[in-house]
Design a protein around this motif. Structure first.
Motif, PDB file in Angstrom:
ATOM      1  N   ARG A  34      23.020  48.465 -21.437  1.00 16.49           N
ATOM      2  CA  ARG A  34      23.970  49.175 -20.564  1.00 16.49           C
ATOM      3  C   ARG A  34      24.288  50.561 -21.111  1.00 16.49           C
ATOM      4  N   ARG A  35      24.510  50.662 -22.422  1.00 14.05           N
ATOM      5  CA  ARG A  35      24.817  51.972 -23.017  1.00 14.05           C
ATOM      6  C   ARG A  35      23.631  52.926 -22.877  1.00 14.05           C
ATOM      7  N   ARG A  36      22.438  52.391 -23.012  1.00 15.32           N
ATOM      8  CA  ARG A  36      21.245  53.239 -22.959  1.00 15.32           C
ATOM      9  C   ARG A  36      20.926  53.699 -21.539  1.00 15.32           C
ATOM     10  N   VAL A  37      21.016  52.797 -20.562  1.00 16.31           N
ATOM     11  CA  VAL A  37      20.537  53.133 -19.211  1.00 16.31           C
ATOM     12  C   VAL A  37      21.612  53.052 -18.136  1.00 16.31           C
ATOM     13  N   GLY A  38      22.762  52.484 -18.442  1.00 20.59           N
ATOM     14  CA  GLY A  38      23.808  52.333 -17.442  1.00 20.59           C
ATOM     15  C   GLY A  38      23.638  51.053 -16.648  1.00 20.59           C
ATOM     16  N   LYS A  39      24.720  50.652 -15.970  1.00 20.31           N
ATOM     17  CA  LYS A  39      24.698  49.411 -15.186  1.00 20.31           C
ATOM     18  C   LYS A  39      23.684  49.443 -14.059  1.00 20.31           C
ATOM     19  N   ARG A  40      23.577  50.595 -13.406  1.00 22.89           N
ATOM     20  CA  ARG A  40      22.714  50.686 -12.220  1.00 22.89           C
ATOM     21  C   ARG A  40      21.235  50.560 -12.551  1.00 22.89           C
ATOM     22  N   GLU A  41      20.830  50.907 -13.753  1.00 21.13           N
ATOM     23  CA  GLU A  41      19.418  50.865 -14.136  1.00 21.13           C
ATOM     24  C   GLU A  41      19.074  49.663 -15.005  1.00 21.13           C
ATOM     25  N   PHE A  42      20.015  48.751 -15.189  1.00 20.38           N
ATOM     26  CA  PHE A  42      19.818  47.593 -16.050  1.00 20.38           C
ATOM     27  C   PHE A  42      18.604  46.776 -15.612  1.00 20.38           C
ATOM     28  N   SER A  43      18.542  46.414 -14.337  1.00 23.04           N
ATOM     29  CA  SER A  43      17.427  45.601 -13.835  1.00 23.04           C
ATOM     30  C   SER A  43      16.093  46.315 -13.975  1.00 23.04           C
ATOM     31  N   ALA A  44      16.067  47.612 -13.690  1.00 26.11           N
ATOM     32  CA  ALA A  44      14.822  48.373 -13.815  1.00 26.11           C
ATOM     33  C   ALA A  44      14.345  48.383 -15.262  1.00 26.11           C
ATOM     34  N   PHE A  45      15.280  48.518 -16.193  1.00 27.95           N
ATOM     35  CA  PHE A  45      14.935  48.511 -17.615  1.00 27.95           C
ATOM     36  C   PHE A  45      14.306  47.178 -18.007  1.00 27.95           C
ATOM     37  N   ILE A  46      14.936  46.079 -17.597  1.00 25.38           N
ATOM     38  CA  ILE A  46      14.414  44.741 -17.909  1.00 25.38           C
ATOM     39  C   ILE A  46      13.043  44.546 -17.263  1.00 25.38           C
ATOM     40  N   THR A  47      12.898  44.960 -16.005  1.00 25.94           N
ATOM     41  CA  THR A  47      11.621  44.824 -15.304  1.00 25.94           C
ATOM     42  C   THR A  47      10.518  45.566 -16.041  1.00 25.94           C
ATOM     43  N   GLU A  48      10.779  46.819 -16.422  1.00 25.14           N
ATOM     44  CA  GLU A  48       9.766  47.604 -17.131  1.00 25.14           C
ATOM     45  C   GLU A  48       9.403  46.960 -18.468  1.00 25.14           C
ATOM     46  N   ALA A  49      10.398  46.446 -19.186  1.00 18.66           N
ATOM     47  CA  ALA A  49      10.139  45.812 -20.479  1.00 18.66           C
ATOM     48  C   ALA A  49       9.280  44.555 -20.308  1.00 18.66           C
ATOM     49  N   VAL A  50       9.591  43.747 -19.309  1.00 22.36           N
ATOM     50  CA  VAL A  50       8.835  42.512 -19.074  1.00 22.36           C
ATOM     51  C   VAL A  50       7.402  42.845 -18.645  1.00 22.36           C
ATOM     52  N   GLU A  51       7.247  43.812 -17.764  1.00 24.76           N
ATOM     53  CA  GLU A  51       5.906  44.180 -17.326  1.00 24.76           C
ATOM     54  C   GLU A  51       5.081  44.757 -18.474  1.00 24.76           C
ATOM     55  N   ARG A  52       5.697  45.535 -19.347  1.00 21.48           N
ATOM     56  CA  ARG A  52       5.012  46.068 -20.520  1.00 21.48           C
ATOM     57  C   ARG A  52       4.552  44.925 -21.431  1.00 21.48           C
ATOM     58  N   GLU A  53       5.415  43.932 -21.616  1.00 22.27           N
ATOM     59  CA  GLU A  53       5.059  42.766 -22.438  1.00 22.27           C
ATOM     60  C   GLU A  53       3.908  41.985 -21.798  1.00 22.27           C
ATOM     61  N   LEU A  54       3.978  41.775 -20.485  1.00 25.47           N
ATOM     62  CA  LEU A  54       2.892  41.065 -19.796  1.00 25.47           C
ATOM     63  C   LEU A  54       1.575  41.816 -19.931  1.00 25.47           C
ATOM     64  N   ARG A  55       1.614  43.130 -19.759  1.00 27.06           N
ATOM     65  CA  ARG A  55       0.396  43.926 -19.886  1.00 27.06           C
ATOM     66  C   ARG A  55      -0.188  43.755 -21.282  1.00 27.06           C
ATOM     67  N   GLY A  56       0.657  43.778 -22.308  1.00 28.21           N
ATOM     68  CA  GLY A  56       0.192  43.584 -23.682  1.00 28.21           C
ATOM     69  C   GLY A  56      -0.424  42.218 -23.887  1.00 28.21           C
ATOM     70  N   GLN A  57       0.208  41.182 -23.337  1.00 30.70           N
ATOM     71  CA  GLN A  57      -0.333  39.834 -23.479  1.00 30.70           C
ATOM     72  C   GLN A  57      -1.666  39.686 -22.755  1.00 30.70           C
ATOM     73  N   ILE A  58      -1.772  40.269 -21.570  1.00 29.82           N
ATOM     74  CA  ILE A  58      -3.021  40.188 -20.809  1.00 29.82           C
ATOM     75  C   ILE A  58      -4.144  40.880 -21.571  1.00 29.82           C
ATOM     76  N   LEU A  59      -3.856  42.058 -22.140  1.00 31.64           N
ATOM     77  CA  LEU A  59      -4.875  42.754 -22.918  1.00 31.64           C
ATOM     78  C   LEU A  59      -5.238  41.955 -24.163  1.00 31.64           C
ATOM     79  N   ASP A  60      -4.258  41.394 -24.842  1.00 31.71           N
ATOM     80  CA  ASP A  60      -4.540  40.572 -26.026  1.00 31.71           C
ATOM     81  C   ASP A  60      -5.448  39.395 -25.671  1.00 31.71           C
ATOM     82  N   GLU A  61      -5.189  38.755 -24.515  1.00 31.44           N
ATOM     83  CA  GLU A  61      -6.027  37.646 -24.068  1.00 31.44           C
ATOM     84  C   GLU A  61      -7.458  38.121 -23.813  1.00 31.44           C
ATOM     85  N   TYR A  62      -7.582  39.278 -23.180  1.00 32.84           N
ATOM     86  CA  TYR A  62      -8.908  39.811 -22.898  1.00 32.84           C
ATOM     87  C   TYR A  62      -9.652  40.110 -24.199  1.00 32.84           C
ATOM     88  N   LEU A  63      -8.962  40.782 -25.142  1.00 31.99           N
ATOM     89  CA  LEU A  63      -9.608  41.128 -26.410  1.00 31.99           C
ATOM     90  C   LEU A  63     -10.011  39.873 -27.190  1.00 31.99           C
TER      91      LEU A  63
END
Length: 99
Positions: A34-63
């Motif tokens: 909340r301090r970093r992005v504010g209440k209004r951007e909380f969900s977007a922050f979480i979404t971006e973090a989760v998608e970044r993690e998924l992308r990393g896991q998918i690449l790790d699986e491929y490698l």
């Protein structure tokens, strides 16, 4: 379509309408977001973090699969694969399905 947990879904990662989910975080973590992005951007922050993690896991699986089939991949080659992966999917706006 992608197969998540054995259930066929019509959307890939990052696609489809928003859906509400319940999420539990330590209060300190939630407050830091909340301090970093504010209440209004909380969900977007979480979404971006989760998608970044998924992308990393998918690449790790491929490698890992590539290494099983073709032998070890050097650290510089792995970093190059990560850059290419990021560039391709940033350009196309598409995500591969998690296996």
């Amino acid at each position: 379509m992608s197969d998540i947990g054995g259930t066929e879904t019509p959307y890939g990662v990052g696609e489809g309408p928003a859906t509400r989910v319940s999420l539990s975080l330590p209060e300190g973590t939630a407050e830091a977001i909340r301090r970093r992005v504010g209440k209004r951007e909380f969900s977007a922050f979480i979404t971006e973090a989760v998608e970044r993690e998924l992308r990393g896991q998918i690449l790790d699986e491929y490698l890992a699969d590539y290494e099983r089939r073709n032998g070890p991949i050097s650290e510089p080659e792995q970093e190059r694969a990560r850059r290419v992966f990021d560039e391709v999917f940033a350009e196309e706006g598409q995500w591969p399905a998690a296996s």
